[in-house]
Design a protein around this motif. Structure first.
Motif, PDB file in Angstrom:
ATOM      1  N   SER A   4       0.853  -1.196   0.000  1.00 47.94           N
ATOM      2  CA  SER A   4       0.000   0.000   0.000  1.00 47.94           C
ATOM      3  C   SER A   4       0.878   1.231   0.000  1.00 47.94           C
ATOM      4  CB  SER A   4      -0.903   0.015   1.232  1.00 47.94           C
ATOM      5  OG  SER A   4      -0.106   0.069   2.398  1.00 47.94           O
ATOM      6  N   VAL A   6       0.653   5.242   1.245  1.00 41.35           N
ATOM      7  CA  VAL A   6      -0.047   6.344   1.909  1.00 41.35           C
ATOM      8  C   VAL A   6       0.831   7.577   1.759  1.00 41.35           C
ATOM      9  CG1 VAL A   6      -0.711   7.247   4.170  1.00 41.35           C
ATOM     10  CG2 VAL A   6      -1.281   4.901   3.566  1.00 41.35           C
ATOM     11  N   ALA A   8       1.265  11.101   3.469  1.00 38.22           N
ATOM     12  CA  ALA A   8       0.746  11.665   4.723  1.00 38.22           C
ATOM     13  C   ALA A   8       1.367  13.016   5.030  1.00 38.22           C
ATOM     14  CB  ALA A   8       1.032  10.697   5.873  1.00 38.22           C
ATOM     15  N   GLN A  21      -5.160   9.967  12.353  1.00 34.54           N
ATOM     16  CA  GLN A  21      -5.147   9.115  11.152  1.00 34.54           C
ATOM     17  C   GLN A  21      -3.716   8.939  10.631  1.00 34.54           C
ATOM     18  OE1 GLN A  21      -7.119  10.819   7.730  1.00 34.54           O
ATOM     19  NE2 GLN A  21      -8.351   8.977   7.439  1.00 34.54           N
ATOM     20  N   ALA A  25      -1.266   5.532  10.450  1.00 34.00           N
ATOM     21  CA  ALA A  25      -0.585   5.078   9.222  1.00 34.00           C
ATOM     22  C   ALA A  25       0.909   4.888   9.483  1.00 34.00           C
ATOM     23  CB  ALA A  25      -0.807   6.089   8.098  1.00 34.00           C
ATOM     24  N   GLN A  28       1.653   1.649  11.246  1.00 31.03           N
ATOM     25  CA  GLN A  28       1.494   0.411  10.461  1.00 31.03           C
ATOM     26  C   GLN A  28       2.516   0.294   9.336  1.00 31.03           C
ATOM     27  OE1 GLN A  28      -2.600   0.756   9.301  1.00 31.03           O
ATOM     28  NE2 GLN A  28      -3.242   0.580  11.447  1.00 31.03           N
ATOM     29  N   ALA A  29       3.307   1.348   9.108  1.00 31.77           N
ATOM     30  CA  ALA A  29       4.208   1.361   7.947  1.00 31.77           C
ATOM     31  C   ALA A  29       5.387   0.414   8.129  1.00 31.77           C
ATOM     32  CB  ALA A  29       4.736   2.778   7.733  1.00 31.77           C
ATOM     33  N   ARG A  74       4.421  -1.800   3.002  1.00 29.18           N
ATOM     34  CA  ARG A  74       3.474  -0.746   3.436  1.00 29.18           C
ATOM     35  C   ARG A  74       4.257   0.557   3.553  1.00 29.18           C
ATOM     36  NH1 ARG A  74       2.022  -4.903   6.724  1.00 29.18           N
ATOM     37  NH2 ARG A  74       2.928  -3.957   8.594  1.00 29.18           N
ATOM     38  N   VAL A  76       4.801   4.683   3.573  1.00 29.76           N
ATOM     39  CA  VAL A  76       4.228   6.006   3.845  1.00 29.76           C
ATOM     40  C   VAL A  76       5.211   7.056   3.345  1.00 29.76           C
ATOM     41  CG1 VAL A  76       3.418   7.638   5.587  1.00 29.76           C
ATOM     42  CG2 VAL A  76       2.914   5.211   5.852  1.00 29.76           C
ATOM     43  N   LYS A 109      -3.511   6.242  -0.846  1.00 30.70           N
ATOM     44  CA  LYS A 109      -4.358   7.114  -0.014  1.00 30.70           C
ATOM     45  C   LYS A 109      -3.587   8.365   0.355  1.00 30.70           C
ATOM     46  CE  LYS A 109      -7.436   4.005   2.388  1.00 30.70           C
ATOM     47  NZ  LYS A 109      -7.129   2.866   3.219  1.00 30.70           N
ATOM     48  N   LEU A 111      -3.472  11.293   3.084  1.00 35.00           N
ATOM     49  CA  LEU A 111      -3.989  11.674   4.408  1.00 35.00           C
ATOM     50  C   LEU A 111      -3.637  13.136   4.668  1.00 35.00           C
ATOM     51  CD1 LEU A 111      -3.035   8.564   6.576  1.00 35.00           C
ATOM     52  CD2 LEU A 111      -5.050   8.939   5.146  1.00 35.00           C
TER      53      LEU A 111
END
Ligand SMILES: C[S@@+](CC[C@H](N)C(=O)[O-])C[C@H]1O[C@@H](n2cnc3c(N)ncnc32)[C@H](O)[C@@H]1O
Length: 250
Positions: A4, A6, A8, A21, A25, A28-29, A74, A76, A109, A111
């Motif tokens: 994924s 993100v 941010a 939020q 993120a 979880q990265a 994952r 970010v 995504k 953020l």
């Protein structure tokens, strides 16, 4: 697990201005990608790899992030403030559009974060309380003539203005020219706010009338806000409040 991506925003600097939020993120990265000083704001922990890079390599950084996400990680990508405001979100989508078709299948995504303009405005009151515009004063990615045109038109339309990247060592003269153009186009003493390093321990806020604004009042850590012809300064014992009324008479 599938990868994924993100993108941010870390906000203007204070820990309390990072949204929950974005904190989730980051927690979880497996990979954090970004300009070195922004990556430094993310705490190291086991299982997390930090990928700091230099300024001005946004597209390479975006491709690297997309490759790692396509590889199942994952990722970010961090920006200061909001990632959609003169920051990494556009660079990532430029890379997606020009890159391999497979990148379009990635779940990307964005953020939001608190952008410097809003953090600076909040420190003095409500200078952006009526219509306003935001302009990046760096001519790295656009011609200088376009910056001057936008300044003149924004002044003519009586927008409040928020300036990002006002002045750097590589562009020492540009901001002086901006002040000349504004003095010519506005021809009044509307307030100008110099908000440096907002929400950090180095924060300095200065409010001056437009004719008294000087180039050396800004650097690359400064947000400059210029009021409209209707912007008010409320003098008081402490620092004044600055606000722009909600209405303009017929
Ligand atoms: C490349 S732009 C990035 C803007 C960022 N994405 C945002 O939404 O705030 C960098 C410029 O943002 C402004 N800036 C960023 N953080 C700031 C802060 N804490 N205080 C004042 N200005 C800041 C400065 O004008 C700086 O030159």
């Amino acid at each position: 697990m599938s990868g994924s991506l993100v993108i941010a925003g870390l906000g203007p600097g204070a820990e309390g201005l990072v949204t929950p939020q974005v904190q989730a993120a980051l927690a979880q990265a497996t990979e954090i990608v970004g300009y070195g000083p922004y990556v430094d704001r993310v705490a190291a922990r086991p299982g997390l790899t930090l990928h700091p890079s230099d300024n001005r390599v946004e597209i390479d950084r975006a491709r690297h992030a997309l490759e790692m996400a396509a590889d199942g990680r994952r990722v970010v990508v961090v920006s200061s403030g909001d990632p959609g405001v003169f920051a990494m979100a556009s660079a990532v989508f430029e890379a997606v559009e020009a890159g391999p078709k497979a990148w379009r299948d990635l779940e990307i995504k964005v953020l939001p974060g608190i952008t410097a303009m809003l953090a600076a405005a909040a420190r003095v009151g409500a200078p952006l309380g009526h219509d306003f515009c935001a302009i990046n004063l760096s001519d790295n990615l656009k011609p200088w003539a376009l910056i001057e045109k936008r300044l003149r038109l924004a002044a003519e339309a009586d927008f409040a203005m928020a300036f990002y990247n006002p002045r750097s060592k590589a562009r020492p003269a540009g901001f002086g020219r901006v002040l000349e153009v504004l003095n010519e186009a506005c021809n009044d003493a509307r307030p100008v706010i110099f908000a440096r390093a907002v929400s950090t321990p180095e924060e300095v806020i200065r409010i001056v009338a437009l004719p008294d604004a000087r180039p050396e009042m800004a650097d690359m850590r400064t947000m400059v806000l210029v009021g409209t012809s209707a912007t008010r300064v409320i003098e008081r014992n402490g620092a004044p409040y600055v606000y722009t009324p909600r209405s303009v008479p017929e």
